[in-house]
Structure formats: structure tokens, C-alpha cells
Write a protein that holds these residues in place. Sequence first.
Motif, PDB file in Angstrom:
ATOM      1  N   TYR A  35       0.849  -1.185   0.000  1.00  0.00           N
ATOM      2  CA  TYR A  35       0.000   0.000   0.000  1.00  0.00           C
ATOM      3  C   TYR A  35       0.885   1.237   0.000  1.00  0.00           C
ATOM      4  O   TYR A  35       2.023   1.202   0.441  1.00  0.00           O
ATOM      5  CB  TYR A  35      -0.848   0.071   1.279  1.00  0.00           C
ATOM      6  N   GLN A  37       0.482   5.378   1.367  1.00  0.00           N
ATOM      7  CA  GLN A  37      -0.359   6.314   2.109  1.00  0.00           C
ATOM      8  C   GLN A  37       0.079   7.728   1.797  1.00  0.00           C
ATOM      9  O   GLN A  37       1.235   8.095   2.031  1.00  0.00           O
ATOM     10  CB  GLN A  37      -0.261   6.083   3.625  1.00  0.00           C
ATOM     11  N   LEU A  43      -4.916   4.873   2.706  1.00  0.00           N
ATOM     12  CA  LEU A  43      -4.038   3.851   2.153  1.00  0.00           C
ATOM     13  C   LEU A  43      -4.643   3.322   0.860  1.00  0.00           C
ATOM     14  O   LEU A  43      -5.832   3.011   0.801  1.00  0.00           O
ATOM     15  CB  LEU A  43      -3.872   2.683   3.133  1.00  0.00           C
ATOM     16  N   LEU A  45      -4.100   0.435  -2.321  1.00  0.00           N
ATOM     17  CA  LEU A  45      -3.434  -0.810  -2.661  1.00  0.00           C
ATOM     18  C   LEU A  45      -2.693  -0.669  -3.996  1.00  0.00           C
ATOM     19  O   LEU A  45      -3.279  -0.271  -4.995  1.00  0.00           O
ATOM     20  CB  LEU A  45      -4.457  -1.943  -2.752  1.00  0.00           C
ATOM     21  N   PHE A  90       3.500   0.877   2.875  1.00  0.00           N
ATOM     22  CA  PHE A  90       3.257  -0.165   3.865  1.00  0.00           C
ATOM     23  C   PHE A  90       3.118  -1.513   3.171  1.00  0.00           C
ATOM     24  O   PHE A  90       2.416  -1.650   2.168  1.00  0.00           O
ATOM     25  CB  PHE A  90       1.983   0.114   4.657  1.00  0.00           C
ATOM     26  N   GLU A 104      -7.202 -11.236   8.979  1.00  0.00           N
ATOM     27  CA  GLU A 104      -6.679  -9.939   9.350  1.00  0.00           C
ATOM     28  C   GLU A 104      -5.378  -9.642   8.631  1.00  0.00           C
ATOM     29  O   GLU A 104      -4.491 -10.502   8.549  1.00  0.00           O
ATOM     30  CB  GLU A 104      -6.442  -9.889  10.848  1.00  0.00           C
ATOM     31  N   GLN A 105      -5.265  -8.431   8.126  1.00  0.00           N
ATOM     32  CA  GLN A 105      -4.024  -7.993   7.505  1.00  0.00           C
ATOM     33  C   GLN A 105      -3.131  -7.370   8.579  1.00  0.00           C
ATOM     34  O   GLN A 105      -3.548  -6.474   9.300  1.00  0.00           O
ATOM     35  CB  GLN A 105      -4.302  -6.982   6.392  1.00  0.00           C
ATOM     36  N   PHE A 107       0.265  -5.283   9.316  1.00  0.00           N
ATOM     37  CA  PHE A 107       1.058  -4.294   8.591  1.00  0.00           C
ATOM     38  C   PHE A 107       2.467  -4.168   9.160  1.00  0.00           C
ATOM     39  O   PHE A 107       2.676  -4.305  10.368  1.00  0.00           O
ATOM     40  CB  PHE A 107       0.381  -2.922   8.656  1.00  0.00           C
ATOM     41  N   GLY A 108       3.407  -3.860   8.273  1.00  0.00           N
ATOM     42  CA  GLY A 108       4.742  -3.487   8.687  1.00  0.00           C
ATOM     43  C   GLY A 108       4.781  -2.032   9.123  1.00  0.00           C
ATOM     44  O   GLY A 108       3.776  -1.317   9.018  1.00  0.00           O
ATOM     45  N   PRO A 109       5.939  -1.551   9.594  1.00  0.00           N
ATOM     46  CA  PRO A 109       6.031  -0.191  10.131  1.00  0.00           C
ATOM     47  C   PRO A 109       6.111   0.896   9.063  1.00  0.00           C
ATOM     48  O   PRO A 109       5.994   2.078   9.381  1.00  0.00           O
ATOM     49  CB  PRO A 109       7.328  -0.223  10.946  1.00  0.00           C
TER      50      PRO A 109
END
Lengths: 116, 113
Positions: A35, A37, A43, A45, A90, A104-105, A107-109
Motif C-alpha cells: 500500500y 499512504q 491507504l 493498494l 506499507f 486480518e491484515q 502491517f509493517g512499520p
Amino acid sequence: NAGVTQTPKFQVLKTGQSMTLQCAQDMNHNSMYWYRQDPGMGLRLIYYSASEGTTDKGEVPNGYNVSRLNKREFSLRLESAAPSQTSVYFCASSEDPGGRSYNEQFFGPGTRLTVL
Amino acid sequence: DQQVKQNSPSLSVQEGRISILNCDYTNSMFDYFLWYKKYPAEGPTFLISISSIKDKNEDGRFTVFLNKSAKHLSLHIVPSQPGDSAVYFCAASSQTGANNLFFGTGTRLTVIP
């Protein structure tokens, strides 16, 4: 158990340069996502991989390529960076494809990319 | 065109009071709705969700309400706590859309001690 990791955390590029954003997950998830942002846009895709060996375009794929290297890793490549690609990126993963809570997705930082 | 909209960029609430975050959507094919919470320098984390066959889902201090006829959902947090201060994203998906998530623009909640 690190979850979803992304490298680098920050990057500054000049217009026309190329780079690859790396993402890895250690949850044995089948599906992975990229994604971006942007301020005022939420966000969006870019690309997703429902399972190892498959990739599909999301809402804003232009200017990007992806590689699902193996089940753990999903990379995003900018071949010729443009200022419009300045954003926070992301990576996310889920057990199976889909946006349900039972898939559930996670997410990384994020990677903050600036293109000058 | 933004299919999921959060028209309030920010909200401030006193600790202990109720926080109400709103979300509107335009695509009638959306059948699953989620709220994500995001702290600075971190990725979003899943908070609560609701299927279109329900009009309410509750999880502790968090309740999500869905009004399908108005294409509107809201997240209620009660009582609000300072640790709830974050950006909240509404997201929606549909089975016909490969279940991909469409996110709203986010609402920054500040809970004042």
C-alpha cells in the motif's frame, strides 16, 4: 516473532533513480500486499500477491513492479522514481486472501520515501 | 474517486467521555467493514470489524454501528482513554472485489487527560 518487517525505513531518491523496497513476514501467511499512504488519500493498494507465485494489480499500480520471491518475501520496485511517488509505503500480510477480520491484515512499520 | 470517506480529519475528546468516529461509503457492493488504528511511525493495526448482515458489533470499549441504508458506519469508544489517541482508518471490502481493502482518509483522535 517479528511479524512484518520492511527495509529501509527511510529513503531519499532523485527523479529517475530506481530502488527496491523489501518486505518479509514470519507468520507463514499466504497473502501479501503493498500500500501507499498519501496525505488526504488514506491507504491505497498498489499490488498484492494472493499466494506464492501470483501477483495482481491493485488500485494504483502504475510505475511499480513487484516480485513474490518466496512465501516470506514480497518486494516492490520503482524502476524510474518520480516525485509523485513520494509517499509512505506499507507492506501487509494475511493468512489467506481477503479483507475479512478472520483474514486480518498485519502491517509493517512503513517506508518513508521522498523523491526529489 | 474515494469510495470510503472520513470527513472529519481530527477529533478531540476529554478522557472518560465518548469518542464517535464516522465513516461513509459509496460502493453498495461493500459487505465487510473494518476499523484500523495507527500510531505514529507504526503500521495500522486491526481494531474491530462488522459484516453487512449485522448492524452492531461490540468489543470491550469499542462498538461499531452500521447503517446500510445510509451507507454509514461509526466507531464508538467509551470511555475514551489517552492511549486511544491515534489515527483511525475505516476500511471496506467486498467479495466481488477480491476482498481487497479500501481505506478512508483517517481521523486523528486526541484524548485529553
